[in-house]
Design an enzyme around this catalytic site. Structure first.
Site, short mmCIF file in Angstrom:
data_model
loop_
_atom_site.label_atom_id
_atom_site.label_comp_id
_atom_site.label_asym_id
_atom_site.label_seq_id
_atom_site.Cartn_x
_atom_site.Cartn_y
_atom_site.Cartn_z
N ASN A 1 0.86 -1.19 0.00
CA ASN A 1 0.00 0.00 0.00
C ASN A 1 0.89 1.24 0.00
O ASN A 1 1.47 1.60 1.03
CB ASN A 1 -0.89 -0.04 1.26
CG ASN A 1 -1.77 1.19 1.37
OD1 ASN A 1 -1.85 2.00 0.44
ND2 ASN A 1 -2.43 1.33 2.51
N TRP A 2 0.99 1.87 -1.16
CA TRP A 2 1.87 3.03 -1.28
C TRP A 2 1.27 4.30 -0.69
O TRP A 2 1.94 5.32 -0.59
CB TRP A 2 2.24 3.26 -2.76
CG TRP A 2 3.32 2.34 -3.26
CD1 TRP A 2 3.87 1.28 -2.60
CD2 TRP A 2 4.00 2.43 -4.53
NE1 TRP A 2 4.83 0.69 -3.38
CE2 TRP A 2 4.93 1.38 -4.57
CE3 TRP A 2 3.90 3.27 -5.64
CZ2 TRP A 2 5.78 1.16 -5.66
CZ3 TRP A 2 4.73 3.06 -6.72
CH2 TRP A 2 5.66 2.01 -6.73
N LYS A 3 0.00 4.26 -0.36
CA LYS A 3 -0.69 5.43 0.20
C LYS A 3 -0.46 6.64 -0.73
O LYS A 3 -0.38 6.46 -1.94
CB LYS A 3 -0.25 5.68 1.64
CG LYS A 3 -0.39 4.40 2.48
CD LYS A 3 -0.24 4.61 3.96
CE LYS A 3 -0.41 3.26 4.66
NZ LYS A 3 -0.39 3.36 6.11
N HIS B 1 -9.94 0.83 4.41
CA HIS B 1 -8.71 1.12 5.16
C HIS B 1 -9.01 2.15 6.27
O HIS B 1 -9.76 3.09 6.05
CB HIS B 1 -7.63 1.65 4.21
CG HIS B 1 -6.27 1.65 4.84
ND1 HIS B 1 -5.89 2.62 5.75
CD2 HIS B 1 -5.22 0.81 4.72
CE1 HIS B 1 -4.65 2.36 6.14
NE2 HIS B 1 -4.22 1.27 5.54
N GLU C 1 -6.12 -5.54 10.30
CA GLU C 1 -5.18 -4.42 10.39
C GLU C 1 -5.58 -3.46 11.50
O GLU C 1 -6.36 -2.51 11.29
CB GLU C 1 -5.12 -3.68 9.05
CG GLU C 1 -4.13 -2.54 9.09
CD GLU C 1 -3.74 -2.00 7.73
OE1 GLU C 1 -2.68 -2.40 7.25
OE2 GLU C 1 -4.48 -1.19 7.17
N SER D 1 2.75 -2.24 10.05
CA SER D 1 4.20 -2.32 10.34
C SER D 1 4.86 -3.62 9.88
O SER D 1 5.83 -4.06 10.49
CB SER D 1 4.47 -2.10 11.82
OG SER D 1 4.12 -0.78 12.19
P1 PGA Z 1 2.38 0.31 7.45
O1 PGA Z 1 1.01 0.54 6.68
O2 PGA Z 1 2.98 -0.96 6.93
O3 PGA Z 1 3.20 1.52 7.11
O4 PGA Z 1 2.05 0.20 8.90
C1 PGA Z 1 0.11 -0.49 6.48
C2 PGA Z 1 -1.20 0.08 6.04
O5 PGA Z 1 -1.68 1.05 6.65
O6 PGA Z 1 -1.80 -0.38 5.07
#
Ligand code: PGA
Length: 238
Positions: free
Chosen positions: A9-11, A98, A158, A199
């Site tokens: 997930n590159w956000k 999400h 998550e 994480s």
């Molecule tokens: P993160 O993000 O690996 O930086 O915690 C995961 C996510 O929010 O999809």
């Protein structure tokens, strides 16, 4: 052997130039897994989809694309939205629900169910993020779409508290991850694919992916670095 699913997930990160450099780097690492063994899906911002798809197709990279969001409406007069039908030109998967969309963009449980319906109609696999079991209880009470299409959905446990922040990784503990994933499967009542997100990084991936009720992960921050993502992908071999 357990098939591994990795969803990056590159956000809200990367320009076209940066995304192409990431793909170059990934290619230079000589990905040697097959898509039967491991399914790797990158979810970049919409602006990168066209260039990334072209590069992936031309270089035959073992990567699929996903979107991070779709409109809760079918196509039409909805300014600023991208519908599932439009996304389908580029992607096979889509993140839904999400916690950052809920927190910053007021996305509701009702929106999530509407999006899942449209994604399934367009043969896009929903990657459904579940922050806590109560959310899933609501979905299951409202609609039988999740149970009826359980084999077409990827579920992700998550917890928002485990999402990385400020360059720090702090994943949930492995026994909570395994218990909650088992609970999700029990509530759906069928064999499902369940990932863990929050994480995931090269140091913890092997342990997490080895858990009985986990089939892979949803790394955010770590997926922005092609080398780190490759380490995550290769950390576990069933
Ligand atoms: P993160 O993000 O690996 O930086 O915690 C995961 C996510 O929010 O999809």
């Amino acid at each position: 052997m357990k098939k591994l699913f990795i969803v990056g997930n590159w956000k809200s990160n990367k320009t076209v130039t940066e995304a192409l450099a990431w793909l170059e780097k990934f290619k230079s690492l000589n990905p040697s897994y097959t898509s039967e063994e491991k399914e790797v899906i990158i979810c970049p911002p919409f602006t990168l989809l066209s260039d990334m798809k072209k590069y992936i197709d031309e270089n035959n990279l073992p990567i699929k694309l996903g979107v991070q969001n779709v409109s809760p409406f079918a196509e039409g007069a909805y300014t600023g939205e991208v519908s599932a039908r439009e996304a389908k030109d580029f992607v096979t998967h889509a993140l839904v629900g999400h916690s950052e969309r809920r927190k910053y963009f007021n996305e509701t449980d009702k929106d999530v169910l509407a999006k899942i319906k449209l994604l399934l109609e367009n043969n896009i696999t929903p990657v459904l993020c579940i922050s806590d079991i109560k959310q899933l209880e609501y979905y299951l009470k409202e609609d039988d779409i999740l149970v009826n299409n359980a084999d077409k959905i990827i579920f992700v446990y998550e917890p928002p508290s485990a999402i990385s922040g400020g360059g720090t990784f702090h994943a949930a503990n492995t026994s909570d991850i395994n218990t909650n994933s088992a609970e999700i499967e029990k509530m759906i009542g069928k064999a499902i694919i369940t990932l863990y997100g929050g994480s995931v990084n090269p140091e913890n991936a092997a342990e997490i992916f080895g858990l009985e009720h986990i089939h892979g992960g949803l790394p955010g921050q770590a997926s922005l670095d092609a080398e780190k993502l490759m380490q995550i992908i290769t950390s576990y071999n069933g």
